[in-house]
Scaffold this motif. Structure first.
Motif, PDB file in Angstrom:
ATOM      1  N   THR A  52      26.456  19.892  20.692  1.00 45.79           N
ATOM      2  CA  THR A  52      26.740  20.948  21.658  1.00 45.79           C
ATOM      3  C   THR A  52      26.276  20.580  23.059  1.00 45.79           C
ATOM      4  O   THR A  52      26.004  21.459  23.863  1.00 45.79           O
ATOM      5  CB  THR A  52      26.054  22.258  21.215  1.00 45.79           C
TER       6      THR A  52
ATOM      7  N   GLU B 147      26.638  19.433  26.913  1.00 43.36           N
ATOM      8  CA  GLU B 147      27.604  19.916  27.896  1.00 43.36           C
ATOM      9  C   GLU B 147      28.888  19.092  27.905  1.00 43.36           C
ATOM     10  O   GLU B 147      29.994  19.647  27.933  1.00 43.36           O
ATOM     11  CB  GLU B 147      26.969  19.912  29.287  1.00 43.36           C
TER      12      GLU B 147
ATOM     13  N   VAL C  80      30.979  19.798  24.778  1.00 45.59           N
ATOM     14  CA  VAL C  80      31.595  21.132  24.861  1.00 45.59           C
ATOM     15  C   VAL C  80      32.821  21.097  25.768  1.00 45.59           C
ATOM     16  O   VAL C  80      33.865  21.656  25.432  1.00 45.59           O
ATOM     17  CB  VAL C  80      30.559  22.182  25.342  1.00 45.59           C
TER      18      VAL C  80
ATOM     19  N   LYS D  59      35.623  19.383  23.857  1.00 47.18           N
ATOM     20  CA  LYS D  59      36.144  20.273  22.808  1.00 47.18           C
ATOM     21  C   LYS D  59      37.054  21.333  23.405  1.00 47.18           C
ATOM     22  O   LYS D  59      38.117  21.639  22.848  1.00 47.18           O
ATOM     23  CB  LYS D  59      34.998  20.949  22.055  1.00 47.18           C
ATOM     24  N   GLN D  60      36.637  21.902  24.526  1.00 43.51           N
ATOM     25  CA  GLN D  60      37.452  22.921  25.186  1.00 43.51           C
ATOM     26  C   GLN D  60      38.785  22.338  25.643  1.00 43.51           C
ATOM     27  O   GLN D  60      39.835  22.965  25.487  1.00 43.51           O
ATOM     28  CB  GLN D  60      36.694  23.526  26.372  1.00 43.51           C
TER      29      GLN D  60
END
Length: 110
Positions: free
Chosen positions: A42, A44, A47, A50-51
């Motif tokens: 997780t 930064e 993330v 992944k987004q």
């Protein structure tokens, strides 16, 4: 004759190394990250990647794991349905701000 004289010593050394080296071996792979386990983080950068993968139509439905390898590198792992999705995931991840390198460990499920 000299070769045979050294053979028992060499075989003892190899046997000893196998004995000592094998004491802690339980039959499990030393690195399980790419074998059947889910490794995801997780941080930064992960993330953000992944987004981006969820926003891209071709990669949104795939369960792609993202792991931050270093400050500017991520690793993609898991399974995708085809080569096109594999390459698209790498392309999308590479366009995320802050990502300079993408390690693509994705596999195509055939």
């Amino acid at each position: 004759m000299k070769i045979f004289g050294k053979l028992p010593v060499a075989s003892l050394m190899v046997s000893g190394a196998l004995l000592v080296g094998g004491c802690a071996f339980d039959g499990e792979p030393l690195i399980k990250e790419d074998l059947y386990t889910t490794v995801d983080d997780t941080t930064e950068l992960s993330v953000k990647v992944k987004q981006a993968l969820k926003r891209a139509p071709q990669t949104a439905v795939n369960n792609i794991m993202v792991t931050t390898v270093s400050d500017d590198s991520v690793k993609l792992s898991g399974y995708v349905l085809d080569d096109a999705t594999l390459y698209e995931a790498e392309r999308v991840a590479g366009q995320v701000p802050g990502v300079r390198f993408v390690v693509n460990s994705l596999n195509v499920r055939r």
